[in-house]
Structures are given as structure tokens and as C-alpha cells.
Design a protein around this motif. Structure first.
Motif, PDB file in Angstrom:
ATOM      1  N   THR A 110       5.871   1.506  -7.870  1.00  0.00           N
ATOM      2  CA  THR A 110       5.321   0.586  -6.871  1.00  0.00           C
ATOM      3  C   THR A 110       6.436  -0.116  -6.099  1.00  0.00           C
ATOM      4  O   THR A 110       6.370  -0.258  -4.880  1.00  0.00           O
ATOM      5  CB  THR A 110       4.420  -0.442  -7.556  1.00  0.00           C
ATOM      6  OG1 THR A 110       3.389   0.247  -8.286  1.00  0.00           O
ATOM      7  CG2 THR A 110       3.780  -1.365  -6.531  1.00  0.00           C
ATOM      8  N   ALA A 111       7.466  -0.554  -6.843  1.00  0.00           N
ATOM      9  CA  ALA A 111       8.534  -1.306  -6.187  1.00  0.00           C
ATOM     10  C   ALA A 111       9.340  -0.439  -5.234  1.00  0.00           C
ATOM     11  O   ALA A 111       9.829  -0.924  -4.202  1.00  0.00           O
ATOM     12  CB  ALA A 111       9.462  -1.925  -7.242  1.00  0.00           C
ATOM     13  N   LEU A 112       9.481   0.843  -5.568  1.00  0.00           N
ATOM     14  CA  LEU A 112      10.306   1.726  -4.747  1.00  0.00           C
ATOM     15  C   LEU A 112       9.477   2.528  -3.746  1.00  0.00           C
ATOM     16  O   LEU A 112      10.021   3.452  -3.118  1.00  0.00           O
ATOM     17  CB  LEU A 112      11.094   2.687  -5.639  1.00  0.00           C
ATOM     18  CG  LEU A 112      12.136   2.031  -6.552  1.00  0.00           C
ATOM     19  CD1 LEU A 112      12.819   3.072  -7.412  1.00  0.00           C
ATOM     20  CD2 LEU A 112      13.163   1.259  -5.743  1.00  0.00           C
ATOM     21  N   ALA A 113       8.201   2.200  -3.609  1.00  0.00           N
ATOM     22  CA  ALA A 113       7.376   2.923  -2.636  1.00  0.00           C
ATOM     23  C   ALA A 113       7.927   2.793  -1.218  1.00  0.00           C
ATOM     24  O   ALA A 113       7.997   3.794  -0.482  1.00  0.00           O
ATOM     25  CB  ALA A 113       5.931   2.439  -2.713  1.00  0.00           C
ATOM     26  N   PRO A 114       8.348   1.586  -0.767  1.00  0.00           N
ATOM     27  CA  PRO A 114       8.939   1.516   0.587  1.00  0.00           C
ATOM     28  C   PRO A 114      10.209   2.352   0.715  1.00  0.00           C
ATOM     29  O   PRO A 114      10.446   2.974   1.752  1.00  0.00           O
ATOM     30  CB  PRO A 114       9.234   0.010   0.763  1.00  0.00           C
ATOM     31  CG  PRO A 114       8.326  -0.680  -0.189  1.00  0.00           C
ATOM     32  CD  PRO A 114       8.195   0.238  -1.358  1.00  0.00           C
ATOM     33  N   VAL A 115      11.029   2.368  -0.351  1.00  0.00           N
ATOM     34  CA  VAL A 115      12.244   3.171  -0.298  1.00  0.00           C
ATOM     35  C   VAL A 115      11.893   4.659  -0.232  1.00  0.00           C
ATOM     36  O   VAL A 115      12.551   5.440   0.468  1.00  0.00           O
ATOM     37  CB  VAL A 115      13.129   2.871  -1.520  1.00  0.00           C
ATOM     38  CG1 VAL A 115      14.397   3.714  -1.498  1.00  0.00           C
ATOM     39  CG2 VAL A 115      13.492   1.390  -1.557  1.00  0.00           C
ATOM     40  N   THR A 116      10.827   5.065  -0.954  1.00  0.00           N
ATOM     41  CA  THR A 116      10.399   6.463  -0.905  1.00  0.00           C
ATOM     42  C   THR A 116       9.932   6.831   0.501  1.00  0.00           C
ATOM     43  O   THR A 116      10.278   7.901   1.024  1.00  0.00           O
ATOM     44  CB  THR A 116       9.281   6.687  -1.928  1.00  0.00           C
ATOM     45  OG1 THR A 116       9.748   6.319  -3.232  1.00  0.00           O
ATOM     46  CG2 THR A 116       8.855   8.147  -1.951  1.00  0.00           C
ATOM     47  N   ARG A 117       9.138   5.940   1.102  1.00  0.00           N
ATOM     48  CA  ARG A 117       8.685   6.210   2.470  1.00  0.00           C
ATOM     49  C   ARG A 117       9.869   6.248   3.433  1.00  0.00           C
ATOM     50  O   ARG A 117       9.927   7.093   4.339  1.00  0.00           O
ATOM     51  CB  ARG A 117       7.679   5.149   2.914  1.00  0.00           C
ATOM     52  CG  ARG A 117       6.373   5.179   2.140  1.00  0.00           C
ATOM     53  CD  ARG A 117       5.299   4.403   2.882  1.00  0.00           C
ATOM     54  NE  ARG A 117       5.658   3.017   3.062  1.00  0.00           N
ATOM     55  CZ  ARG A 117       5.354   2.049   2.202  1.00  0.00           C
ATOM     56  NH1 ARG A 117       4.679   2.333   1.098  1.00  0.00           N
ATOM     57  NH2 ARG A 117       5.703   0.801   2.432  1.00  0.00           N
TER      58      ARG A 117
END
Length: 522
Positions: free
Chosen positions: A247-254
Motif C-alpha cells: 500500500t505504501a509503495l503503490a505511488p512509487v509503483t505507479r
């Protein structure tokens, strides 16, 4: 006995405690040391890297080999697991303490009641059936002096001693009032037992013992149950850590997916989708995504500007290159031309070559997007403006150039490159002369804060004003005039490189007014 009143008895009575540990035996044929590696550092060296450097190297290697999501999940799992194990450990010790505290209270109550019932009896065994689970407590009285022990014990223990319960030096000290009451653990007929030794009123030590199987079983069950709960907590912590990292790294993944798509397609028109939510309550990933989208917008504008620059440059160069080719082909047939035609063609060819060369040089300077940084020197604006106005008068004899300077204009200096500032002034004066009517005045005014250049031409329409300094931009009224549309763009670039500000506005009464505001001195 320990100072907290929870002492253990002598080893021969089965007192519980941590098993002793000693150094590991390396076994026969070994020296007890790790063998030295093949690379012997030799005398005077340790052969080992410093511990801090080795730890940092191992940590860096571990971080390189593990993705950020894995490291974050492991960190979250370790934190939650540490808390869960700590809570389970604390709960185990609390349960253990409470179970033995209840057993100790039973022993203390039994000692009080038995002490009252057998207050007048001498040393000996009062009750000896505590080796059975659920049997009443074993009770015996022990004098301070071993000589006062009963001659006929009832009954004897396995060692032939007059007491069933273990008697130690500490027991004699309690009887002599040299030591306070204490609790101890021992083994009775192969079963765990707990004994309470307390002073009696007749100068003896009263010992009361009970089987401790129930307490020990409760401790073992609590340990098993808490171990299962702790293990389940660790598994839940691992699942929660993975969810948290995901969840925390979802923006980084996007962001990574968008960057990979842009790298593959070279198309920056695909911003990251921002998560919905009320303004002011976004998470930390939202500013990151917004910043990346802003960077993509700037990148798209830069790419668009480069494409427009290439297109405009090719368009602007097409006409003079066509004229150059025509005149070159014409001069190739010079034998068919009259001397006057050859002269006109040669002059046109030279003029077009100068025009193309100037345009190419301007494009090269503008394409750098920044001014070179040679050695700076103090630029005197009054001398540069005077020189630029005189040069403009020689180049534009049909235009009346007028220079006005205030008394404090001589003090205007700032660090810069005189040649570049002179190019800026020349471009402003040439632009004003180009739009001035024949014999029309061009007024340059120098003060301590700024330089203004005004012409009395058609002026700048409000629709064209925002684009005056754009590359290759030419207003409708200037389409028929000579020039490439790069002079004002270059003038603004030079001004910004010198931390000055160049603006354009409509002059009162007609014409255009360009205002160069000098940088503030520190």
C-alpha cells in the motif's frame, strides 16, 4: 535463598535454575581457532576489515539485493513480531508469577494453621503424605542444632535421615532466627514440590511442602499457548507488513510504471492518476505523484518547444537557402549575364549568406538555453549604451536616435560580460529602428535603475504582447519586415543570464517601449 524471597534449595534437592553452559569443546585434532584463510595478511596486520566498515558493507549489500518492498515488509514484520514476542514473554512471566504466588499463599496459610496446632510439639515430622497429588501438606519441625534432632524419626526418608523434607544449613539458620523465611523448589519422589520454611514459636524452623505439579503444568501450558499465539502473531505481522509495503509503495509503483512507459514510448503525455480524496488530506504519495506529473508537464513543454524550434528554424531557413541556391545557380552561368547582373547576384548572395550565418549563430546561442560563464567584470552601462547608440546611428542613418541619461546613470555597474550586454542593447535598438517610420525618433533613456528604449512605430497589440520574446514569433504587421524573430528572444536570454529583467509594453501615445531593469547589487 535469594534476596527477593524466591530462593532455590541446594542442588541435591532438585532446585530449578538455568543449566550451566561452558565453552564448546572443539574436539580432538583442532586448535579451537578458525583456520586462517589462504590470503595471509602477514605480520603487522589484522587480516580483517574494521567492524564498522564490514557492517556497513554487509548492510549495503543486503539493501542492494533486496527490493524496497521486501525490505519495508521485513522491517514492518520485524517490528510487529518484536512487539508480539515481547508481550507473550511478559505474559508468560506474569502467569508464572501468579501461579507460584497462589501456591506460596497456600503454603503460608498452611504454615500458620499447622503452627498453631503443633505449637507445643518438638522437632519431628507431623505430616508426611505430601508425595501424593492432592494430599495435605507435608509438615516438619527442625531445630537449630542438629543434636536436637529426634532420635526416632517418623518415618525415615530414603537416606535414613530423620526428616522427609530436605534440611539444609539455611533451614538451621531460620530456626536460629539468623535468616528470614524463604521458599524453595525441590523434587519429592520424582515429582516437583515447593516448600516454605519459616521460624516457629518454639525456636525451631517449620517446613511446609506441597506438590507443585499443577503449577508446573499451568506454566507449561501457558508457555505452549503463548508460543502458538506469538507464532500466529508473527505470521499476521508478516501478512500485515506485506500489505503495508504494498500500500505504501503503490505511488512509487505507479511512478515506476509511468517512467518505464515514457522510456519505452518517449511520450510524456501520460501522467500518474492521483488518488481521489478531499484536498488537504492526501497521503505522502500524492505530493510525489503531483510533483512527477509537474515534471512530466515541464518535460512535455520542453519537447514541444524543441520540436517547434526545429520546425520554425527549418521554415525560416528554407527561404534564404532557396534564394542562395537560386543566386548560386545564376552565378554558375555568369558567362550569360551582364556585368551589372553579376554584381547584383553577387551582392544578393553575400547578403543572404550573412543573413543565414547570423540566423544560424543566433540559433546556436539560443539552443544552449543558458549564457556561457566566462570571467565576469564590472559592466558600465553608460559607456555601453553610448557605444550601442552610436553604432545604431551608423547602421540606421534614416532613424534619429536620442540618448537621455540622468546624473546618477554613471554609477550603474553590475558584474557581467560586456560583449553580451552590448549584443542585448544592439538587438533592442535594431528592433526599435526596424519598426520606426522614416526619420522617426528612437529614444533611449538611462537611469540608475533601468534603461528604456522607445520607438514611434505601430506599437504592440495586446494579442501579440505575451509572445514578443518567443523564438521566431513575428506579429502580423512585421511579416514583411526583415529579420528572423530571434533578436528579442536572445535579448531576454542575455538579460536573464545577468539577473536583469526585460519587459515590453505599449508606449503612451503610440509605439513600443522596452524596459531593461538592472539587477540589484548585494
Amino acid at each position: 535463598m535469594s534476596d527477593d524471597g524466591r530462593a532455590s534449595g541446594p542442588p541435591q534437592f532438585g532446585a530449578r535454575g538455568p543449566a550451566g553452559t561452558g565453552p564448546a569443546d572443539p574436539g580432538p585434532g583442532t586448535t579451537g581457532r578458525a583456520p586462517r584463510g589462504p590470503a595471509d595478511p602477514g605480520p603487522g596486520t589484522t587480516g580483517r576489515a574494521p567492524r564498522g566498515r564490514t557492517d556497513r558493507r554487509l548492510g549495503a549489500r543486503w539493501r542492494r539485493r533486496r527490493p524496497l518492498r521486501t525490505r519495508l515488509a521485513l522491517a514492518a514484520t520485524a517490528a510487529v513480531a518484536l512487539v508480539a514476542v515481547g508481550i507473550c514473554t511478559a505474559a508468560f512471566f506474569v502467569i508464572r508469577f501468579k501461579l507460584y504466588q497462589q501456591l506460596d499463599q497456600n503454603l503460608a496459610q498452611s504454615a500458620t494453621l499447622i503452627g498453631k496446632e503443633h505449637a507445643d510439639e518438638g522437632p519431628g515430622v507431623y505430616t508426611g503424605e505430601c508425595r501424593y497429588l492432592g494430599a495435605p501438606a507435608c509438615v516438619q519441625n527442625v531445630p537449630a542444632d542438629p543434636a536436637d534432632d529426634p532420635a526416632e524419626p517418623h518415618p525415615k526418608n530414603a537416606d535414613g535421615q530423620p526428616y522427609l523434607l530436605p534440611v539444609s544449613q539455611a533451614t538451621r539458620q531460620v530456626a536460629a532466627r539468623q535468616r528470614p523465611a524463604y521458599y524453595t523448589n525441590f523434587t519429592l519422589d520424582g515429582h516437583p514440590a515447593r516448600m516454605y520454611t519459616t521460624p516457629s514459636r518454639d525456636g525451631t524452623a517449620l517446613q511446609v511442602a506441597l506438590r507443585a505439579d499443577i503449577a508446573d503444568r499451568g506454566v507449561r501450558q501457558a508457555a505452549t499457548l503463548l508460543a502458538l499465539v506469538g507464532g500466529a502473531g508473527v505470521l499476521l505481522a508478516a501478512a500485515a507488513g506485506y500489505w503495508v509495503s504494498r500500500t505504501a509503495l503503490a505511488p512509487v509503483t505507479r511512478l515506476t510504471a509511468t517512467a518505464e512507459r515514457i522510456a519505452a514510448t518517449r511520450d510524456a503525455r501520460h501522467p500518474i492518476e492521483l488518488p481521489p480524496g478531499p484536498e488537504g488530506r492526501e497521503d505522502e504519495g500524492t505530493p510525489l505523484a503531483a510533483t512527477f506529473n509537474t515534471m512530466l508537464g515541464e518535460l512535455e513543454q520542453s519537447v514541444t518547444a524543441q520540436r517547434r524550434l526545429v520546425a520554425d528554424a527549418s521554415h525560416e531557413l528554407r527561404t534564404p537557402l532557396t534564394a542562395l541556391r537560386t543566386n548560386a545557380e545564376l552565378l554558375a552561368r555568369a558567362d550569360r549575364l551582364t556585368p551589372a547582373q553579376r554584381d547584383r547576384a553577387a551582392q544578393a548572395l553575400g547578403r543572404q549568406l550573412r543573413e543565414v550565418s547570423g540566423m544560424v549563430n543566433d540559433l546556436i546561442e539560443l539552443a544552449r538555453d543558458e549564457e556561457p560563464q566566462p570571467l565576469l567584470e564590472e559592466v558600465r552601462m553608460d559607456a555601453l549604451v553610448t557605444h550601442a547608440v552610436n553604432a545604431a546611428r551608423a547602421h540606421w542613418p534614416q532613424v534619429a536616435f536620442t540618448l537621455y541619461a540622468t546624473d546618477d546613470a554613471r554609477a550603474v555597474t553590475f558584474p557581467g560580460v560586456p560583449a553580451r550586454v552590448s549584443r542585448l542593447l544592439t538587438n533592442l535598438l535594431d528592433n526599435a529602428a526596424k519598426f520606426s517610420p522614416p526619420d522617426g525618433p528612437v529614444e533611449a533613456t538611462l537611469t540608475a535603475r533601468e534603461l528604456t528604449v522607445r520607438d514611434h512605430g505601430p506599437g504592440i497589440s495586446p494579442a501579440d504582447l505575451p509572445y514578443v520574446f518567443d523564438r521566431f514569433y513575428r506579429a502580423e504587421s512585421a511579416r514583411a519586415l526583415p529579420g528572423s524573430g530571434l533578436g528579442l528572444a536572445m535579448a531576454r536570454q542575455i538579460a536573464r543570464a545577468h539577473h536583469a529583467d526585460l519587459t515590453a509594453e505599449a508606449a503612451p501615445g503610440g509605439g513600443a517601449l522596452f524596459r531593461l531593469t538592472f539587477p540589484d547589487r548585494p
